[in-house]
Design a protein around this motif. Structure first.
Motif, mmCIF file in Angstrom:
data_model
loop_
_atom_site.group_PDB
_atom_site.id
_atom_site.type_symbol
_atom_site.label_atom_id
_atom_site.label_comp_id
_atom_site.label_asym_id
_atom_site.label_seq_id
_atom_site.Cartn_x
_atom_site.Cartn_y
_atom_site.Cartn_z
ATOM 1 N N LYS A 1 4.315 5.538 -5.478
ATOM 2 C CA LYS A 1 4.689 5.183 -6.859
ATOM 3 C C LYS A 1 6.118 4.641 -6.912
ATOM 4 C CE LYS A 1 1.748 8.795 -8.922
ATOM 5 N NZ LYS A 1 0.500 8.113 -8.740
ATOM 6 N N ASP B 1 0.840 -1.207 0.000
ATOM 7 C CA ASP B 1 0.000 0.000 0.000
ATOM 8 C C ASP B 1 0.873 1.255 0.000
ATOM 9 O OD1 ASP B 1 -2.716 -0.125 -0.272
ATOM 10 O OD2 ASP B 1 -3.067 -0.763 1.786
ATOM 11 N N LEU C 1 4.183 1.540 -0.818
ATOM 12 C CA LEU C 1 4.989 1.681 -2.044
ATOM 13 C C LEU C 1 4.125 2.096 -3.230
ATOM 14 C CD1 LEU C 1 7.300 -1.451 -1.642
ATOM 15 C CD2 LEU C 1 7.970 0.939 -1.385
ATOM 16 N N TYR C 2 2.905 1.549 -3.281
ATOM 17 C CA TYR C 2 1.993 1.918 -4.374
ATOM 18 C C TYR C 2 1.634 3.399 -4.280
ATOM 19 C CZ TYR C 2 -2.059 2.050 -7.415
ATOM 20 O OH TYR C 2 -2.938 2.384 -8.419
#
Lengths: 159, 215
Positions: A65, A59, A61-62
């Motif tokens: 980006k 979550d 790292l997403y």
């Protein structure tokens, strides 16, 4: 010692909360009682702790980006999961409908009985070959088969 | 066209449309989340010490997306704003299932899992390395490790479940204090205090066992 620990972990693993419950736990969406039950289990289950770690980090790292890109080939194949299924249904139905039509015509137009029968046979063979011959289809079907087998023998620790 | 950086449609809307079998929404969903699945599979296989190649990752990646589309697994998502976390768990579990099914390899037990995490240098900072005896312990290291894992358990036995999670995520799973605090919605100070207390208790127990060379 190692075997004992493995057995212990197997026992502990039975009744793991599913991914949706662990995600709800991480987002604070569970009721207090449910959250406590998840914590009591996760405190002794290294696989659930790994899921908690992976869930939080992905979550994060997403959102930042910061995840590495997957290859174009992987993305294309994953997109094809939806297209493959509908294309396959249309193609299979098309050849099948043509084969049945030719077969019916062989009886309604007796003059060309043999020709229509041969046409029905060819179209039938085409239906069989088209539905089985595409490499991506085979790969996808194989993946699906494996997936379904996996579902039948779902490991207890995940349920 | 690159959909990966697009914020529109929202993940909630995207999932709703994927469940309705909207192929356009599916394409955007795959573009956006393929990298999450890819990362999670690789991360899980690496941390669990499986011997894998790109073909394995490709197969598992495809398995995950087939389950999402064909089995409508996306309908299980409760918090649609946090789908990346859910997807990473699904992909990680699919990776383990794949190796169990296709390669007849079971997931490692906790001891070998932790060894693998620290061997690969993926344990973050201030973790088990801090409480391990010196690295040159030689043939006796394995015995030391067994002792230490038993002691970690006994040292945290008196803690509440949430505190146990905090200590284990740090000492055994290599998560940093700040990440644990964010994940469990706790103040960083509380996390640090809990870990420091557990480490102190652990050091005392290790000393009693005659292991004194702690950092």
């Amino acid at each position: 010692m190692k075997e004992d620990m493995a057995k212990l972990e197997q026992v502990k693993a039975v009744g793991c909360p599913d991914e949706a419950t662990l995600t709800a736990y991480l987002s604070g969406a569970l009721k207090e009682e449910q959250a406590r039950a998840v914590e009591e289990h996760a405190a002794t289950c290294h696989l659930c702790l790994e899921n908690i770690r992976a869930g939080h980090l992905s979550d994060k790292l997403y959102g930042e980006k910061a995840l590495p890109e997957s290859s174009d080939g992987l993305t294309r194949k994953a997109k094809g999961v939806a297209k493959m299924k509908s294309n396959r249904v249309i193609q299979r139905n098309l050849w099948l409908v043509a084969a049945i039509s030719a077969f019916s015509l062989s009886f309604t137009v007796p003059k060309y009985f043999a020709q229509f029968l041969v046409a029905a046979l060819i179209l039938g063979l085409k239906w069989v070959s088209e539905s089985e011959g595409i490499r991506t289809l085979i790969v996808s079907m194989d993946a699906k088969r494996r997936h379904e087998q996996g579902k039948e023998e779902a490991p207890k620790w995940r349920r | 066209m690159d959909f990966a950086d697009r914020d529109s449609p929202s993940s909630e809307e995207l999932i709703k449309n994927c469940i309705k079998k909207d192929k356009r929404a599916w394409d955007i969903f795959v573009e956006r989340y393929s990298k999450v699945v890819f990362w999670a599979i690789r991360d899980r296989l690496k941390r669990f010490g499986y011997n894998f190649d790109e073909g394995d990752i490709e197969d598992i990646h495809q398995d995950v997306f087939i389950s999402l589309w064909s089995d409508n697994k996306l309908a299980q998502v409760k918090d649609r704003s946090r789908v990346a976390g859910w997807l990473a768990m699904v992909a990680g579990n699919a990776a383990i299932d794949y190796f169990k099914k296709m390669k007849r390899q079971s997931p490692p037990n906790s001891l070998s899992l932790y060894e693998e995490i620290y061997k690969s240098g993926d344990g973050g900072d201030k973790t088990l390395e801090d409480v391990l005896p010196s690295q040159d312990a030689g043939p006796g290291k394995r015995a030391h490790l067994n002792d230490i894992f038993e002691l970690v358990d006994s040292a945290i036995n008196s803690l509440k479940p949430k505190e146990k999670i905090v200590v284990k995520l740090n000492l055994l799973h290599g998560m940093r204090h700040r990440d644990i605090a964010e994940a469990l919605k706790m103040p960083v100070n509380t996390v640090s205090t809990t870990i420091a207390r557990a480490k102190e208790d652990l050091k005392v127990k290790l000393r009693r066992k005659g292991i004194k060379d702690l950092s």
